[in-house]
Enzyme design. Structure first.
Site, PDB file in Angstrom:
ATOM      1  NE  ARG A  29       5.106  15.377   4.611  1.00 51.27           N
ATOM      2  CZ  ARG A  29       6.378  15.178   4.678  1.00 51.27           C
ATOM      3  NH1 ARG A  29       7.052  16.203   4.035  1.00 51.27           N
ATOM      4  NH2 ARG A  29       7.014  14.670   5.289  1.00 51.27           N
ATOM      5  CD  GLU A  50      -2.416  -1.227   2.864  1.00 49.56           C
ATOM      6  OE1 GLU A  50      -2.002  -0.428   3.685  1.00 49.56           O
ATOM      7  OE2 GLU A  50      -3.412  -2.015   3.077  1.00 49.56           O
ATOM      8  N   PRO A  51       1.682   1.445  -1.193  1.00 52.56           N
ATOM      9  CG  PRO A  51       2.731   1.385  -3.065  1.00 52.56           C
ATOM     10  CD  PRO A  51       1.946   0.597  -2.215  1.00 52.56           C
ATOM     11  N   GLY A  52       2.072   5.228  -0.708  1.00 49.12           N
ATOM     12  CA  GLY A  52       1.487   6.355  -0.912  1.00 49.12           C
ATOM     13  C   GLY A  52       2.789   7.201  -1.197  1.00 49.12           C
ATOM     14  NE  ARG A  53       6.340   9.653   3.479  1.00 52.43           N
ATOM     15  CZ  ARG A  53       5.603  10.881   4.232  1.00 52.43           C
ATOM     16  NH1 ARG A  53       5.867  12.011   3.672  1.00 52.43           N
ATOM     17  NH2 ARG A  53       5.008  10.670   5.256  1.00 52.43           N
ATOM     18  CB  CYS A  90      -2.191  35.460  11.886  1.00 56.04           C
ATOM     19  SG  CYS A  90      -2.554  36.574  10.733  1.00 56.04           S
ATOM     20  CD  GLU A  91      -2.137  29.757  14.342  1.00 58.06           C
ATOM     21  OE1 GLU A  91      -1.376  29.309  15.171  1.00 58.06           O
ATOM     22  OE2 GLU A  91      -3.120  29.865  14.297  1.00 58.06           O
TER      23      GLU A  91
HETATM   24  C1  LIG Z   1      -1.126   5.961   5.274  1.00 56.61           C
HETATM   25  C2  LIG Z   1      -1.230   4.561   4.971  1.00 56.61           C
HETATM   26  C3  LIG Z   1      -0.399   3.777   3.759  1.00 56.61           C
HETATM   27  C4  LIG Z   1       0.517   4.892   2.986  1.00 56.61           C
HETATM   28  O1  LIG Z   1       1.613   5.300   3.605  1.00 56.61           O
HETATM   29  P1  LIG Z   1       2.918   5.739   3.011  1.00 56.61           P
HETATM   30  O2  LIG Z   1       3.706   6.037   3.920  1.00 56.61           O
HETATM   31  O3  LIG Z   1       2.306   6.825   2.287  1.00 56.61           O
HETATM   32  O4  LIG Z   1       3.400   4.932   1.962  1.00 56.61           O
HETATM   33  C5  LIG Z   1      -0.615   2.559   3.457  1.00 56.61           C
HETATM   34  N1  LIG Z   1      -1.470   1.864   4.573  1.00 56.61           N
HETATM   35  C6  LIG Z   1      -2.197   2.524   5.549  1.00 56.61           C
HETATM   36  C7  LIG Z   1      -3.061   1.804   6.148  1.00 56.61           C
HETATM   37  C8  LIG Z   1      -2.087   3.720   5.912  1.00 56.61           C
HETATM   38  O5  LIG Z   1      -2.559   4.387   6.868  1.00 56.61           O
END
Ligand SMILES: *Cc1c(COP(=O)(O)O)cnc(C)c1O
Length: 452
Positions: free
Chosen positions: A338, A297-300, A370-371
């Site tokens: 971030r 499950e890659p995102g980043r 304004c932070e």
């Molecule tokens: C956020 C998340 C991801 C993705 O994480 P990355 O660091 O972006 O790869 C995968 N699985 C689950 C369950 C998440 O909450």
């Protein structure tokens, strides 16, 4: 203190270093900074700033590298892009065309992924607090699997599924109690975190899930955190999951799926990014002989480096008594959260080639919100930038636009997609009137003052 650098910022990568590490970016004498050969000045001239820019070619290339690394290790996991990293329909569509599914954490993300054309069977539903309505939506759509995160949730899901005659394909998300070695706000696999089922309870709960109506237990999920660049935490977590699979099989229960989660880190400053080959090696070493279907499950890692945030210096405010000046950008913490949330470091590049060659000085790069937390960089060494100069905040393709708010009456920024030399606006800049369009003034509130 001998081991203490005189100033951490002095070791920051230079303009040349940042460019060298990012082949999708280059600096041209006339056109200035380009992303996938499209001049960012052309985009800013037409769309204004702040504007998110995403490179489709980079996104595809990242997907192919990850997929190729897995195949190279003899693995063929299903790849579910974590929608929370970047939920734009075009991004989801591009990845779906490459073969990706989606990992979603809410009914809203599920519907987004479906709207982008991701087949329901390739969607995974994670998250610690799924409502009954969200569970029912997922089951009605025909979700690939639901990662159950607690004993309580298991009972509720069984009830939702059985009462409608559905069978919910599930994994149990285990909390392996492994320190991912990342920032405390993005670690998820410690027993003190809210995520997942305590490791010691997972086998018994898996057995119980097999006896509950409306559930089809497939296996286990694990996700230990984000921006992970070392393989040891992955190895440790996968080894614990493998032990669990063997333990429940010994009790006579079938296991056909292990979902390894996401978390692979990228280079923001000078970290060596998590190599997909190394992740593939860790999966293969710990899970390779289990004879299970695998998922990741890659995102980043897929989206992060494919995007940047284009901004402009509103003004340059002199610092007191030799302290660094403030560069006040038209982008702020409401756009890119971030740095305020995680003290994250993002590279900053001038867009004009002439600016890029000016003498370097230490500056504080901030937004106009304004932070005090509205800061992108403290004491950063950058070429001299004056009012009106454009800059690119790098590696904002993940956890960038999705985290934006409209705090301080700031509409959501425009989004642009670049691909093969062309570009298009993929989200219009939010019209300011829409910020209050859903507000209602009850008729018992005083009428507007005369002249209002
Ligand atoms: C956020 C998340 C991801 C993705 O994480 P990355 O660091 O972006 O790869 C995968 N699985 C689950 C369950 C998440 O909450």
């Amino acid at each position: 203190m001998l081991d203490c650098p005189s100033s951490p910022a002095e070791q920051d990568p230079t303009v040349a270093d940042l460019l060298a590490a990012r082949p999708h970016l280059s600096m041209h004498a006339l056109d200035g900074l380009t992303l996938e050969d499209v001049p960012l000045n052309a985009i800013a001239d037409a769309v204004g700033t702040p504007t998110w820019v995403m490179g489709a070619g980079t996104l595809r290339a990242r997907y192919r590298l990850l997929d190729g690394a897995m195949r190279g290790a003899g693995l063929a996991p299903s790849i579910h892009f974590a929608v929370k990293a970047n939920d734009h329909l075009a991004v989801l569509r591009i990845l779906a065309a490459e073969g990706a599914g989606a990992d979603v954490v809410s009914g809203g993300e599920l519907r987004r992924a479906r709207a982008a054309g991701v087949p329901a069977g390739r969607i995974v539903f994670s998250g610690v607090g799924k409502t009954r309505e969200e569970m029912a939506l997922a089951l009605a759509e025909g979700i690939g699997h639901i990662a159950v995160e607690s004993a309580e949730e298991l009972d509720i899901l069984s009830d939702v599924a059985a009462s409608s005659g559905w069978v919910a394909p599930i994994t149990l998300r285990v909390n392996p109690d492994v320190d991912a070695g990342t920032h405390e706000k993005i670690t998820t696999g410690l027993s003190t975190n809210k995520f997942g089922i305590a490791y010691a309870r997972a086998a018994a709960l898996y057995e119980r899930s097999a006896s509950l109506p409306g559930l089809k237990p497939l296996g286990f999920s694990v996700h230990i955190g984000s921006q992970i660049v070392a393989m040891a935490p992955y190895r440790a977590a996968f080894a614990r999951v493998a032990d669990l699979v063997r333990a429940v099989r010994a009790r006579g229960l079938p296991v056909s799926l292990v979902d390894c989660g996401g978390g692979l880190g990228i280079t923001y400053r000078d970290e060596v990014e998590g190599a997909p080959e190394a992740l593939a090696g860790a999966i293969r070493a710990e899970l390779g002989d289990l004879d299970v279907r695998l998922a990741i499950e890659p995102g980043r890692w897929l989206a992060g480096s494919a995007g940047l945030l284009l901004s402009r210096v509103i003004l340059r405010k002199a610092g007191e008594d030799g302290l660094p000046s403030f560069l006040i950008l038209d982008a702020a913490m409401n756009d890119l959260m971030r740095p305020s949330l995680y003290e994250a470091w993002h590279g900053i590049l001038p867009v004009s080639a002439r600016d890029a060659t000016r003498p370097v000085e230490a500056v504080n790069v901030v937004g106009p919100v304004c932070e005090s937390a509205d800061s992108f960089a403290d004491g950063r060494f950058l070429p001299r930038l004056d009012e009106g100069a454009r800059v690119a905040l790098l590696d904002t393709g993940a956890y960038g636009a999705v985290m934006s708010s409209t705090y301080n009456g700031r509409p959501l920024a425009a989004q642009v997609l670049v691909d093969g030399g062309r570009w298009s606006v993929i989200r219009e800049r939010q019209p300011v009137e829409s910020l209050w369009a859903a507000d209602r003034i009850p008729d018992w509130v005083m009428p507007a003052p005369a002249g209002g």
